[in-house]
Scaffold this motif. Structure first.
Motif, PDB file in Angstrom:
ATOM      1  N   MET A   1      -3.338  10.122   3.135  1.00 54.22           N
ATOM      2  CA  MET A   1      -2.001   9.556   3.158  1.00 54.22           C
ATOM      3  C   MET A   1      -1.863   8.641   4.379  1.00 54.22           C
ATOM      4  N   THR A   2      -1.324   7.471   4.173  1.00 52.13           N
ATOM      5  CA  THR A   2      -1.159   6.499   5.247  1.00 52.13           C
ATOM      6  C   THR A   2       0.147   6.746   5.989  1.00 52.13           C
ATOM      7  N   THR A   3       0.071   6.702   7.297  1.00 45.43           N
ATOM      8  CA  THR A   3       1.272   6.753   8.127  1.00 45.43           C
ATOM      9  C   THR A   3       1.631   5.320   8.476  1.00 45.43           C
ATOM     10  N   TRP A   4       2.883   4.948   8.257  1.00 45.05           N
ATOM     11  CA  TRP A   4       3.317   3.571   8.480  1.00 45.05           C
ATOM     12  C   TRP A   4       4.092   3.445   9.784  1.00 45.05           C
ATOM     13  N   ILE A   5       3.829   2.363  10.485  1.00 43.54           N
ATOM     14  CA  ILE A   5       4.562   1.984  11.688  1.00 43.54           C
ATOM     15  C   ILE A   5       5.468   0.833  11.254  1.00 43.54           C
ATOM     16  N   TRP A   6       6.779   1.062  11.303  1.00 46.86           N
ATOM     17  CA  TRP A   6       7.723   0.057  10.822  1.00 46.86           C
ATOM     18  C   TRP A   6       7.889  -1.021  11.891  1.00 46.86           C
ATOM     19  N   VAL A   7       7.584  -2.264  11.528  1.00 50.68           N
ATOM     20  CA  VAL A   7       7.615  -3.378  12.480  1.00 50.68           C
ATOM     21  C   VAL A   7       8.832  -4.287  12.292  1.00 50.68           C
ATOM     22  N   ALA A   8       9.536  -4.137  11.181  1.00 51.85           N
ATOM     23  CA  ALA A   8      10.740  -4.943  10.943  1.00 51.85           C
ATOM     24  C   ALA A   8      11.599  -4.246   9.893  1.00 51.85           C
ATOM     25  N   ALA A  18      19.184 -11.615  -1.297  1.00 51.68           N
ATOM     26  CA  ALA A  18      18.131 -12.620  -1.487  1.00 51.68           C
ATOM     27  C   ALA A  18      17.588 -13.087  -0.137  1.00 51.68           C
ATOM     28  N   GLU A  19      18.466 -13.281   0.828  1.00 47.34           N
ATOM     29  CA  GLU A  19      18.049 -13.707   2.170  1.00 47.34           C
ATOM     30  C   GLU A  19      17.185 -12.637   2.834  1.00 47.34           C
ATOM     31  N   VAL A  20      17.595 -11.386   2.702  1.00 46.50           N
ATOM     32  CA  VAL A  20      16.854 -10.264   3.298  1.00 46.50           C
ATOM     33  C   VAL A  20      15.475 -10.133   2.657  1.00 46.50           C
ATOM     34  N   LYS A  21      15.403 -10.245   1.345  1.00 44.36           N
ATOM     35  CA  LYS A  21      14.114 -10.146   0.654  1.00 44.36           C
ATOM     36  C   LYS A  21      13.188 -11.283   1.054  1.00 44.36           C
ATOM     37  N   SER A  22      13.737 -12.478   1.212  1.00 48.15           N
ATOM     38  CA  SER A  22      12.938 -13.621   1.625  1.00 48.15           C
ATOM     39  C   SER A  22      12.386 -13.422   3.034  1.00 48.15           C
ATOM     40  N   ALA A  23      13.219 -12.936   3.939  1.00 49.12           N
ATOM     41  CA  ALA A  23      12.782 -12.678   5.318  1.00 49.12           C
ATOM     42  C   ALA A  23      11.697 -11.605   5.338  1.00 49.12           C
ATOM     43  N   ALA A  24      11.889 -10.544   4.576  1.00 53.88           N
ATOM     44  CA  ALA A  24      10.898  -9.467   4.521  1.00 53.88           C
ATOM     45  C   ALA A  24       9.576  -9.975   3.953  1.00 53.88           C
ATOM     46  N   GLN A  25       9.649 -10.815   2.942  1.00 49.71           N
ATOM     47  CA  GLN A  25       8.436 -11.370   2.337  1.00 49.71           C
ATOM     48  C   GLN A  25       7.673 -12.232   3.354  1.00 49.71           C
ATOM     49  N   ALA A  26       8.404 -13.025   4.145  1.00 45.93           N
ATOM     50  CA  ALA A  26       7.764 -13.882   5.148  1.00 45.93           C
ATOM     51  C   ALA A  26       7.076 -13.042   6.229  1.00 45.93           C
ATOM     52  N   ILE A  27       7.729 -11.984   6.677  1.00 46.12           N
ATOM     53  CA  ILE A  27       7.144 -11.119   7.708  1.00 46.12           C
ATOM     54  C   ILE A  27       5.942 -10.372   7.134  1.00 46.12           C
ATOM     55  N   ALA A  43      -3.887  -4.977   1.571  1.00 46.46           N
ATOM     56  CA  ALA A  43      -3.304  -4.072   0.579  1.00 46.46           C
ATOM     57  C   ALA A  43      -3.224  -2.635   1.096  1.00 46.46           C
ATOM     58  N   LYS A  44      -4.127  -2.269   1.984  1.00 51.17           N
ATOM     59  CA  LYS A  44      -4.151  -0.910   2.524  1.00 51.17           C
ATOM     60  C   LYS A  44      -3.447  -0.801   3.874  1.00 51.17           C
ATOM     61  N   ASN A  45      -3.111  -1.934   4.484  1.00 52.19           N
ATOM     62  CA  ASN A  45      -2.611  -1.907   5.853  1.00 52.19           C
ATOM     63  C   ASN A  45      -1.229  -2.521   6.064  1.00 52.19           C
ATOM     64  N   VAL A  46      -0.640  -3.079   5.019  1.00 55.26           N
ATOM     65  CA  VAL A  46       0.693  -3.669   5.124  1.00 55.26           C
ATOM     66  C   VAL A  46       1.510  -3.213   3.917  1.00 55.26           C
ATOM     67  N   THR A  47       2.760  -2.837   4.165  1.00 57.93           N
ATOM     68  CA  THR A  47       3.605  -2.373   3.076  1.00 57.93           C
ATOM     69  C   THR A  47       5.032  -2.854   3.255  1.00 57.93           C
ATOM     70  N   THR A  48       5.779  -2.816   2.172  1.00 62.71           N
ATOM     71  CA  THR A  48       7.215  -3.068   2.189  1.00 62.71           C
ATOM     72  C   THR A  48       7.877  -1.875   1.503  1.00 62.71           C
ATOM     73  N   ALA A  49       8.921  -1.358   2.137  1.00 64.05           N
ATOM     74  CA  ALA A  49       9.696  -0.263   1.553  1.00 64.05           C
ATOM     75  C   ALA A  49      11.120  -0.750   1.354  1.00 64.05           C
ATOM     76  N   GLU A  50      11.602  -0.626   0.143  1.00 63.55           N
ATOM     77  CA  GLU A  50      12.960  -1.068  -0.154  1.00 63.55           C
ATOM     78  C   GLU A  50      13.791   0.110  -0.631  1.00 63.55           C
ATOM     79  N   GLY A  51      14.881   0.318   0.065  1.00 60.51           N
ATOM     80  CA  GLY A  51      15.817   1.358  -0.321  1.00 60.51           C
ATOM     81  C   GLY A  51      17.129   0.728  -0.742  1.00 60.51           C
ATOM     82  N   GLU A  52      18.098   1.560  -0.984  1.00 65.81           N
ATOM     83  CA  GLU A  52      19.402   1.073  -1.416  1.00 65.81           C
ATOM     84  C   GLU A  52      20.089   0.244  -0.331  1.00 65.81           C
TER      85      GLU A  52
END
Length: 77
Positions: A1-8, A18-27, A43-52
């Motif tokens: 299991m990968t432990t994630w360090i949240w950078v943004a 839409a603005e938030v998703k675009s910013a997250a995609q760029a980062i 693919a194994k070292n970068v992730t995006t988590a989207e919640g409500e």
């Protein structure tokens, strides 16, 4: 299991999704390119988590360690 360090992270508010998703995609793209520069699989070292209420971009603990211990100014992110 990968432990994630949240950078943004971005908070979602009515009308800014839409603005938030675009910013997250760029980062995320920046960190994927950084992973490739270090010889890591994005693919194994970068992730995006989207919640409500928010979107976060994270890097793996391994990638975080690589950046912290490698030489160069870029290690201070």
């Amino acid at each position: 299991m990968t432990t994630w360090i949240w950078v943004a992270r971005w908070l979602k508010k009515p009308g800014n999704e839409a603005e938030v998703k675009s910013a997250a995609q760029a980062i995320r793209k920046h960190w994927e390119e950084s992973a490739l520069d270090q010889g890591l699989d994005p693919a194994k070292n970068v992730t995006t988590a989207e919640g409500e209420k928010e979107i976060r971009v994270g890097i793996s603990e391994e990638m975080d360690e690589e950046f912290r211990e490698a030489s160069g100014e870029w290690r201070y992110y």
